[in-house]
Enzyme design. Structure first.
Site, PDB file in Angstrom:
ATOM      1  N   GLY A  23       0.679  -0.983   0.004  1.00 48.76           N
ATOM      2  CA  GLY A  23       0.040  -0.180  -0.066  1.00 48.76           C
ATOM      3  C   GLY A  23       0.921   1.259  -0.041  1.00 48.76           C
ATOM      4  N   LYS A  24       2.128   1.299  -0.142  1.00 50.44           N
ATOM      5  CA  LYS A  24       2.912   2.410  -0.438  1.00 50.44           C
ATOM      6  C   LYS A  24       2.445   3.343  -1.444  1.00 50.44           C
ATOM      7  CE  LYS A  24       6.897   0.084  -0.234  1.00 50.44           C
ATOM      8  NZ  LYS A  24       6.397  -1.169   0.044  1.00 50.44           N
ATOM      9  N   THR A  25       2.342   2.812  -2.448  1.00 51.85           N
ATOM     10  CA  THR A  25       2.024   3.667  -3.851  1.00 51.85           C
ATOM     11  C   THR A  25       0.587   4.234  -3.608  1.00 51.85           C
ATOM     12  OG1 THR A  25       3.461   2.240  -4.885  1.00 51.85           O
ATOM     13  CG2 THR A  25       1.712   3.633  -6.453  1.00 51.85           C
ATOM     14  N   LYS A  46      10.593   8.576  -6.187  1.00 46.97           N
ATOM     15  CA  LYS A  46      10.795   7.284  -5.604  1.00 46.97           C
ATOM     16  C   LYS A  46      12.064   6.981  -6.104  1.00 46.97           C
ATOM     17  CE  LYS A  46       9.206   2.540  -5.951  1.00 46.97           C
ATOM     18  NZ  LYS A  46       8.756   2.316  -4.539  1.00 46.97           N
ATOM     19  N   THR A  50      12.519  -1.261  -7.509  1.00 47.63           N
ATOM     20  CA  THR A  50      13.032  -2.647  -7.917  1.00 47.63           C
ATOM     21  C   THR A  50      11.804  -3.463  -8.707  1.00 47.63           C
ATOM     22  OG1 THR A  50      12.454  -3.870  -5.815  1.00 47.63           O
ATOM     23  CG2 THR A  50      14.773  -2.713  -6.310  1.00 47.63           C
ATOM     24  N   GLU A 124       8.555   7.967  -1.940  1.00 44.65           N
ATOM     25  CA  GLU A 124       7.994   6.318  -1.329  1.00 44.65           C
ATOM     26  C   GLU A 124       9.356   5.529  -1.545  1.00 44.65           C
ATOM     27  OE1 GLU A 124       5.532   2.878  -3.760  1.00 44.65           O
ATOM     28  OE2 GLU A 124       5.384   4.831  -4.511  1.00 44.65           O
ATOM     29  N   GLY A 125       9.175   5.001  -0.440  1.00 45.78           N
ATOM     30  CA  GLY A 125      10.481   4.030  -0.250  1.00 45.78           C
ATOM     31  C   GLY A 125      10.337   2.577  -0.994  1.00 45.78           C
ATOM     32  N   ALA A 126      11.447   1.912  -0.882  1.00 52.19           N
ATOM     33  CA  ALA A 126      11.269   0.572  -1.687  1.00 52.19           C
ATOM     34  C   ALA A 126      11.521  -0.384  -0.226  1.00 52.19           C
ATOM     35  CB  ALA A 126      12.627   0.282  -2.552  1.00 52.19           C
ATOM     36  N   GLY A 127      10.393  -0.740   0.094  1.00 58.05           N
ATOM     37  CA  GLY A 127      10.252  -1.672   1.373  1.00 58.05           C
ATOM     38  C   GLY A 127      10.387  -1.055   2.825  1.00 58.05           C
TER      39      GLY A 127
END
Length: 151
Positions: A23-25, A46, A50, A124-127
């Protein structure tokens, strides 16, 4: 409400959560729409995505298209401004990058550049917070380097 919004002016907000499709996006979209509706110029970043297929970062492209509609200042940018590091392998940035050098200073400069086009920048992070970006350097360390507020 206007006083509350002033708090967010010239700020960057970092969205983090563990796992893919968590749900980050979606959260980024909600924040972008909320702040735009309130009259603020919004932006999206972002730094690392990945699981990118066909040189098209799915999350980054979706949010880039949205932010261009919400803030025309972003029309002059490219997807590589919004998602500077894109990797095919759907894994942590540390694993997905392979032998690619991740330049944290470059990402900080890119964030500062994007902030010149908006009042509030959604990152927005990656994980999650403890996802590795480099050996002994995690997403939580990156957030501190960016000087962002975390949500």
């Amino acid at each position: 409400m206007k006083k509350e919004l002033n708090y967010y002016m010239n700020k960057s907000l970092f969205i983090s959560a563990t796992n893919t499709d968590i749900g980050k996006t979606y959260a980024c979209e909600k924040f972008l729409r909320y702040f735009a509706k309130a009259g603020l110029k919004v932006g999206y970043f972002k730094p690392i995505e990945t699981g990118v297929l066909n040189n098209s970062p799915l999350d980054g492209m979706k949010m880039f298209e949205l932010v261009k509609k919400l803030n025309p200042n972003f029309l002059k940018l490219t997807i590589n401004d919004i998602v500077p590091y894109q990797f095919t392998l759907p894994a942590s940035p540390y694993v997905a990058k392979g032998n690619t050098f991740l330049d944290i200073d470059f990402l900080i400069e890119k964030k500062e550049y994007l902030q010149t086009f908006c009042d509030v920048l959604i990152i927005e992070g990656a994980g999650g917070l403890f996802v590795p970006i480099k050996k002994d350097f995690f997403m939580i360390d990156f957030i501190k380097e960016l000087g962002a507020k975390t949500f």
